[in-house]
Design a protein around this motif. Structure first.
Motif, PDB file in Angstrom:
ATOM      1  N   GLY A  10       0.822  -1.211   0.000  1.00 40.92           N
ATOM      2  CA  GLY A  10       0.000   0.000   0.000  1.00 40.92           C
ATOM      3  C   GLY A  10       0.847   1.249   0.000  1.00 40.92           C
ATOM      4  N   LEU A  11       0.187   2.350   0.302  1.00 38.37           N
ATOM      5  CA  LEU A  11       0.834   3.666   0.345  1.00 38.37           C
ATOM      6  C   LEU A  11       1.013   4.078   1.798  1.00 38.37           C
ATOM      7  CD1 LEU A  11       1.735   6.344  -1.009  1.00 38.37           C
ATOM      8  CD2 LEU A  11      -0.678   7.033  -0.967  1.00 38.37           C
ATOM      9  N   VAL A  12       2.211   4.524   2.118  1.00 37.49           N
ATOM     10  CA  VAL A  12       2.512   4.933   3.486  1.00 37.49           C
ATOM     11  C   VAL A  12       3.460   6.123   3.444  1.00 37.49           C
ATOM     12  CG1 VAL A  12       4.462   3.325   3.705  1.00 37.49           C
ATOM     13  CG2 VAL A  12       3.227   4.065   5.755  1.00 37.49           C
ATOM     14  N   GLN A  13       3.393   6.957   4.459  1.00 36.21           N
ATOM     15  CA  GLN A  13       4.318   8.089   4.540  1.00 36.21           C
ATOM     16  C   GLN A  13       5.674   7.632   5.052  1.00 36.21           C
ATOM     17  OE1 GLN A  13       2.347  11.107   6.939  1.00 36.21           O
ATOM     18  NE2 GLN A  13       1.625  12.133   5.090  1.00 36.21           N
ATOM     19  N   ALA A  14       6.690   8.395   4.706  1.00 37.88           N
ATOM     20  CA  ALA A  14       8.029   8.104   5.202  1.00 37.88           C
ATOM     21  C   ALA A  14       8.014   8.054   6.731  1.00 37.88           C
ATOM     22  CB  ALA A  14       9.016   9.156   4.711  1.00 37.88           C
ATOM     23  N   GLY A  15       8.715   7.051   7.268  1.00 39.49           N
ATOM     24  CA  GLY A  15       8.726   6.853   8.706  1.00 39.49           C
ATOM     25  C   GLY A  15       7.668   5.892   9.196  1.00 39.49           C
ATOM     26  N   GLY A  16       6.748   5.544   8.325  1.00 37.23           N
ATOM     27  CA  GLY A  16       5.657   4.653   8.694  1.00 37.23           C
ATOM     28  C   GLY A  16       6.040   3.193   8.600  1.00 37.23           C
ATOM     29  N   SER A  17       5.042   2.342   8.820  1.00 34.61           N
ATOM     30  CA  SER A  17       5.256   0.896   8.838  1.00 34.61           C
ATOM     31  C   SER A  17       4.218   0.184   7.980  1.00 34.61           C
ATOM     32  CB  SER A  17       5.168   0.360  10.275  1.00 34.61           C
ATOM     33  OG  SER A  17       6.134   0.941  11.101  1.00 34.61           O
ATOM     34  N   LEU A  18       4.606  -0.979   7.480  1.00 34.87           N
ATOM     35  CA  LEU A  18       3.705  -1.872   6.765  1.00 34.87           C
ATOM     36  C   LEU A  18       4.132  -3.296   7.073  1.00 34.87           C
ATOM     37  CD1 LEU A  18       3.322  -0.487   3.110  1.00 34.87           C
ATOM     38  CD2 LEU A  18       1.514  -0.679   4.816  1.00 34.87           C
ATOM     39  N   ARG A  19       3.180  -4.212   6.991  1.00 33.53           N
ATOM     40  CA  ARG A  19       3.514  -5.623   7.115  1.00 33.53           C
ATOM     41  C   ARG A  19       3.006  -6.367   5.888  1.00 33.53           C
ATOM     42  NH1 ARG A  19       1.790 -10.227  11.533  1.00 33.53           N
ATOM     43  NH2 ARG A  19      -0.187 -10.125  10.395  1.00 33.53           N
ATOM     44  N   LEU A  20       3.928  -7.026   5.226  1.00 36.85           N
ATOM     45  CA  LEU A  20       3.585  -7.855   4.077  1.00 36.85           C
ATOM     46  C   LEU A  20       3.419  -9.300   4.532  1.00 36.85           C
ATOM     47  CD1 LEU A  20       6.096  -6.517   1.389  1.00 36.85           C
ATOM     48  CD2 LEU A  20       3.843  -5.630   2.020  1.00 36.85           C
ATOM     49  N   SER A  21       2.491  -9.990   3.882  1.00 30.72           N
ATOM     50  CA  SER A  21       2.268 -11.409   4.162  1.00 30.72           C
ATOM     51  C   SER A  21       2.392 -12.203   2.875  1.00 30.72           C
ATOM     52  CB  SER A  21       0.870 -11.630   4.746  1.00 30.72           C
ATOM     53  OG  SER A  21       0.699 -10.917   5.950  1.00 30.72           O
ATOM     54  N   CYS A  22       2.868 -13.427   3.004  1.00 31.99           N
ATOM     55  CA  CYS A  22       2.973 -14.338   1.870  1.00 31.99           C
ATOM     56  C   CYS A  22       2.475 -15.702   2.341  1.00 31.99           C
ATOM     57  CB  CYS A  22       4.400 -14.420   1.371  1.00 31.99           C
ATOM     58  SG  CYS A  22       4.659 -15.675   0.087  1.00 31.99           S
ATOM     59  N   ALA A  23       1.322 -16.083   1.854  1.00 36.61           N
ATOM     60  CA  ALA A  23       0.736 -17.367   2.228  1.00 36.61           C
ATOM     61  C   ALA A  23       1.117 -18.422   1.202  1.00 36.61           C
ATOM     62  CB  ALA A  23      -0.780 -17.240   2.325  1.00 36.61           C
ATOM     63  N   ALA A  24       1.712 -19.493   1.668  1.00 35.48           N
ATOM     64  CA  ALA A  24       2.144 -20.572   0.785  1.00 35.48           C
ATOM     65  C   ALA A  24       1.187 -21.751   0.901  1.00 35.48           C
ATOM     66  CB  ALA A  24       3.551 -21.015   1.146  1.00 35.48           C
ATOM     67  N   SER A  25       0.923 -22.370  -0.226  1.00 36.46           N
ATOM     68  CA  SER A  25       0.090 -23.574  -0.241  1.00 36.46           C
ATOM     69  C   SER A  25       0.647 -24.541  -1.275  1.00 36.46           C
ATOM     70  CB  SER A  25      -1.367 -23.232  -0.567  1.00 36.46           C
ATOM     71  OG  SER A  25      -1.470 -22.617  -1.829  1.00 36.46           O
ATOM     72  N   GLY A  26       0.201 -25.787  -1.190  1.00 37.30           N
ATOM     73  CA  GLY A  26       0.692 -26.803  -2.108  1.00 37.30           C
ATOM     74  C   GLY A  26       1.783 -27.634  -1.452  1.00 37.30           C
ATOM     75  N   SER A  27       2.828 -27.911  -2.181  1.00 38.99           N
ATOM     76  CA  SER A  27       3.913 -28.782  -1.717  1.00 38.99           C
ATOM     77  C   SER A  27       4.904 -28.018  -0.854  1.00 38.99           C
ATOM     78  CB  SER A  27       4.611 -29.412  -2.913  1.00 38.99           C
ATOM     79  OG  SER A  27       3.707 -30.143  -3.723  1.00 38.99           O
ATOM     80  N   ILE A  28       4.414 -27.511   0.255  1.00 41.58           N
ATOM     81  CA  ILE A  28       5.257 -26.640   1.084  1.00 41.58           C
ATOM     82  C   ILE A  28       6.386 -27.405   1.762  1.00 41.58           C
ATOM     83  CG2 ILE A  28       3.461 -24.919   1.430  1.00 41.58           C
ATOM     84  CD1 ILE A  28       2.898 -26.219   4.135  1.00 41.58           C
TER      85      ILE A  28
END
Length: 113
Positions: A10-28
């Motif tokens: 997403g969009l965030v101002q400098a100094g801010g925070s974000l959390r990305l997620s990556c969901a894996a499925s299948g032959s993990i």
């Protein structure tokens, strides 16, 4: 086969925070390392952070101390803090297997100054 689905950009101002997620499925079970890469316009894709199946982590020098990679069950997270405009990029999740590797579709992160 492994499927990766990213979310959290997403969009965030400098100094801010974000959390990305990556969901894996299948032959993990075939995954030995999970990584986050990013690619800014006109630049090569670069490794941001990695976490092995044993829990070892590694970071690019540019994000060390600001980003944290972690995993819980089948999901890998990238907690990004103290974001800078130069962190603006499309962030990709990557799963490295013993035979094949897999990419997510990417999620846009934009940091405004």
């Amino acid at each position: 086969q492994v499927q990766l689905v990213e979310s959290g950009g997403g969009l965030v101002q400098a100094g801010g925070s974000l959390r990305l997620s990556c969901a894996a499925s299948g032959s993990i079970f075939s995954i030995r390392v999970m990584e986050w890469y990013r690619q800014a316009p006109g630049k090569q894709r670069e490794l941001v952070a990695a976490i092995t199946s044993g829990g070892s982590t590694n970071y690019a020098a540019s994000v060390k101390g600001r980003f944290t990679i972690s995993r819980a069950k089948n999901t890998v997270y990238l907690q990004m803090s103290s974001l800078k405009p130069e962190d603006t990029a499309v962030y990709y999740c990557h799963a490295g297997g013993w035979v094949s590797d897999y990419w997510g579709q990417g999620t846009q992160v934009t940091v405004s100054s």
